[in-house]
Design an enzyme around this catalytic site. Structure first.
Site, PDB file in Angstrom:
ATOM      1  N   LEU A  76     -31.642   2.348  68.550  1.00 49.62           N
ATOM      2  CA  LEU A  76     -31.129   3.365  67.617  1.00 49.62           C
ATOM      3  C   LEU A  76     -29.679   3.104  67.219  1.00 49.62           C
ATOM      4  O   LEU A  76     -29.170   3.734  66.297  1.00 49.62           O
ATOM      5  CB  LEU A  76     -31.274   4.770  68.223  1.00 49.62           C
ATOM      6  CG  LEU A  76     -32.711   5.294  68.316  1.00 49.62           C
ATOM      7  CD1 LEU A  76     -32.753   6.639  69.044  1.00 49.62           C
ATOM      8  CD2 LEU A  76     -33.350   5.420  66.935  1.00 49.62           C
ATOM      9  N   HIS A 191     -36.639  -7.607  79.994  1.00 53.57           N
ATOM     10  CA  HIS A 191     -36.629  -8.539  78.860  1.00 53.57           C
ATOM     11  C   HIS A 191     -36.628  -9.919  79.501  1.00 53.57           C
ATOM     12  O   HIS A 191     -35.613 -10.343  80.070  1.00 53.57           O
ATOM     13  CB  HIS A 191     -35.358  -8.299  78.030  1.00 53.57           C
ATOM     14  CG  HIS A 191     -35.060  -9.332  76.999  1.00 53.57           C
ATOM     15  ND1 HIS A 191     -34.900  -9.025  75.663  1.00 53.57           N
ATOM     16  CD2 HIS A 191     -34.850 -10.675  77.078  1.00 53.57           C
ATOM     17  CE1 HIS A 191     -34.625 -10.134  74.974  1.00 53.57           C
ATOM     18  NE2 HIS A 191     -34.579 -11.148  75.827  1.00 53.57           N
ATOM     19  N   ASP A 317     -39.924  -2.710  69.131  1.00 50.49           N
ATOM     20  CA  ASP A 317     -38.650  -3.439  69.211  1.00 50.49           C
ATOM     21  C   ASP A 317     -37.885  -3.294  67.883  1.00 50.49           C
ATOM     22  O   ASP A 317     -37.265  -4.248  67.396  1.00 50.49           O
ATOM     23  CB  ASP A 317     -38.848  -4.903  69.593  1.00 50.49           C
ATOM     24  CG  ASP A 317     -37.544  -5.544  70.067  1.00 50.49           C
ATOM     25  OD1 ASP A 317     -36.501  -4.844  70.119  1.00 50.49           O
ATOM     26  OD2 ASP A 317     -37.551  -6.750  70.402  1.00 50.49           O
TER      27      ASP A 317
HETATM   28  O1  DOR Z   1     -34.561  -9.398  68.542  1.00 50.98           O
HETATM   29  C1  DOR Z   1     -34.017  -8.670  69.355  1.00 50.98           C
HETATM   30  N1  DOR Z   1     -33.100  -7.770  68.961  1.00 50.98           N
HETATM   31  N2  DOR Z   1     -34.289  -8.791  70.644  1.00 50.98           N
HETATM   32  C2  DOR Z   1     -33.613  -8.122  71.580  1.00 50.98           C
HETATM   33  O2  DOR Z   1     -33.924  -8.268  72.736  1.00 50.98           O
HETATM   34  C3  DOR Z   1     -32.474  -7.259  71.213  1.00 50.98           C
HETATM   35  C4  DOR Z   1     -32.630  -6.770  69.852  1.00 50.98           C
HETATM   36  C5  DOR Z   1     -31.371  -6.146  69.303  1.00 50.98           C
HETATM   37  O3  DOR Z   1     -30.776  -5.302  69.980  1.00 50.98           O
HETATM   38  O4  DOR Z   1     -31.017  -6.447  68.173  1.00 50.98           O
END
Ligand code: DOR
Length: 444
Positions: A76, A191, A317
């Protein structure tokens, strides 16, 4: 454990809402029924409901009425990156995607690793159009060095902890965190990415990375951490949840662990069952994500894992990045893609699964993993029954639409699905009795 702090005021007043003419589908089965909501509760589910005068009528003809969807994995960005997303804009995108709850990831600035930071997000979410549960960080500042005050956060109702964005690199620290989590009755979510193997990789290491000259990160960077954490789960007896699994090897490891009886769960993101590493061919950073897009064989394995129950949840995600941040050369751009408004439609379009299985993967199974289900005192994931809090999603399974990134509710535009035609769409979303989406339009 302390009462969970709930977020969102939900609808104001005692207006009645009737969801008319749909087929209710939840974990108890499927039946044609109207759903009458008064205040924040479902009061009647049946074919002869008689709403009070003045009730808001939501047309559900030809639609499925399900418990609201639950996203285990939403970034967010607030506090710290409000130009990319806020709790309010992210919750609006969630509502449009059919979600009535999201789990907010802790990689904000500052990190969600303290009671103060968690309270702040709850506060920001009081007027949001979806419930916002917080995932706390496992380690202070997600630096992988010292454990965050997990007990204090658990007291505030945090039920899931992760350093998402990175994996906990130290096996010793992860073991301690698992022992601690078991004592607190919370779940750790990993992760999986070994930093020494991932190096400075910006996409999947394989034929495409060689051809494009983009540094790659190998599948084994994910798989060694899955294997390590399974060993740690076995030795500690702790529960663990694996975030965004993306390789055939990872899916196989989790399948075998489940067969052995280990209390593990896993999620997959829509982009890992709909896109491949070949998407990087044009060097467009919108296709950069972590874990990276993989070859067709991995995509097939993720789909198989979703079909056979190895993977318990589809999680977005959702990772907004403002255009000025994302629009960099591929190897320098931050990883991440929008996901909230396209996840359900992608699952309906691309997975060869019955709708009820997709709802299990997107509603009641993630609700249980997040501890937001009725069994743990929450109001998410159904069933749709009199007396329950009205968190509902009304889906038109035959509606087709074309993704237009500019029209999404997120503050960011980094959807890799621009121009793609999808079948199946959220028509209405009801959050705590309030119709927050009507006819695919956000109401506030
Ligand atoms: O692609 C991703 N973006 N993988 C992640 O683990 C973090 C996330 C991000 O916070 O932008």
């Amino acid at each position: 454990m302390a009462e969970r702090t709930t977020t969102g005021t939900g609808r104001r007043g005692t207006q009645a809402v009737v969801v008319r003419g749909g087929t209710v589908v939840d974990q108890t089965g499927e039946r044609p029924a109207d759903v009458l909501v008064v205040g924040d509760r479902v009061v009647e589910v049946g074919t002869t409901v008689s709403p009070p005068r003045g009730a808001v009528e939501l047309d559900a003809s030809g639609c499925v009425v399900s418990p609201g969807l639950v996203d285990l994995h939403t970034h967010l960005r607030q506090p710290g990156r409000e130009e990319s997303e806020t709790v309010e804009s992210g919750a609006r995108a969630a509502s449009l995607g059919g979600f009535t709850a999201v789990v907010a990831m802790p990689n904000t600035e500052p990190t969600l690793d303290s009671a103060e930071a968690v309270r702040n997000v709850y506060e920001l979410a009081t007027t949001a159009t979806a419930e916002v549960a917080v995932a706390g960080a496992i380690t202070v500042a997600r630096a992988g060095e010292r454990l965050a005050p997990m007990a204090e956060l658990a007291e505030l109702g945090v039920r899931i902890f992760t350093d998402d964005g990175t994996g906990v690199q130290s096996a010793g620290l992860m073991r301690r965190a698992l022992e601690y989590a078991t004592g607190l009755g919370v779940t750790l979510a990993q992760h999986c990415e070994d930093a020494t193997l991932a190096g400075d990789g910006a996409m999947h290491e394989g034929a495409w990375s060689s051809r494009l000259g983009i540094p790659g990160m190998p599948a084994v960077a994910e798989e060694v951490m899955v294997a390590r954490d399974l060993a740690l789960a076995r030795s500690t007896g702790a529960r663990i949840h694996f975030l965004h699994l993306s390789t055939a090897g990872s899916v196989g490891l989790v399948r075998r662990a489940k067969a052995e009886g280990l209390p593990v769960t896993a999620e997959a993101a829509p982009h890992h069952f709909t896109l491949t590493d070949a998407c990087a061919a044009g060097y467009d950073p919108v296709f950069k994500v972590n874990p990276p897009l993989r070859p067709e064989s991995d995509v097939g394995a993720v789909k198989q894992g979703l079909a056979d129950g190895t993977i318990d949840a589809i999680a977005t995600d959702h990772a907004p990045h403002a255009p000025e941040a994302k629009d960099l050369p591929f190897d320098q751009a931050p990883p991440g893609m929008l996901g909230l408004q396209t996840a359900l439609s992608l699952a309906l379009t691309e997975l060869d699964l019955p709708l009820v299985r997709i709802l299990a993967l997107m509603s009641w199974q993630p609700a249980a993993i997040a501890g937001l289900d009725a069994a743990r005192g929450g109001n998410q994931g159904g069933p749709v029954a009199p007396g329950s809090v009205a968190n509902l999603c009304v889906i038109d399974p035959t509606a087709t639409w074309i993704v237009d990134p500019a029209a999404l509710a997120s503050r960011s535009r980094n959807s890799p699905y621009g121009g793609r035609s999808l079948t199946g769409r959220v028509r209405h979303t009801v959050f705590r009795g309030e119709p927050v989406v009507i006819d695919a339009e956000a109401q506030r």
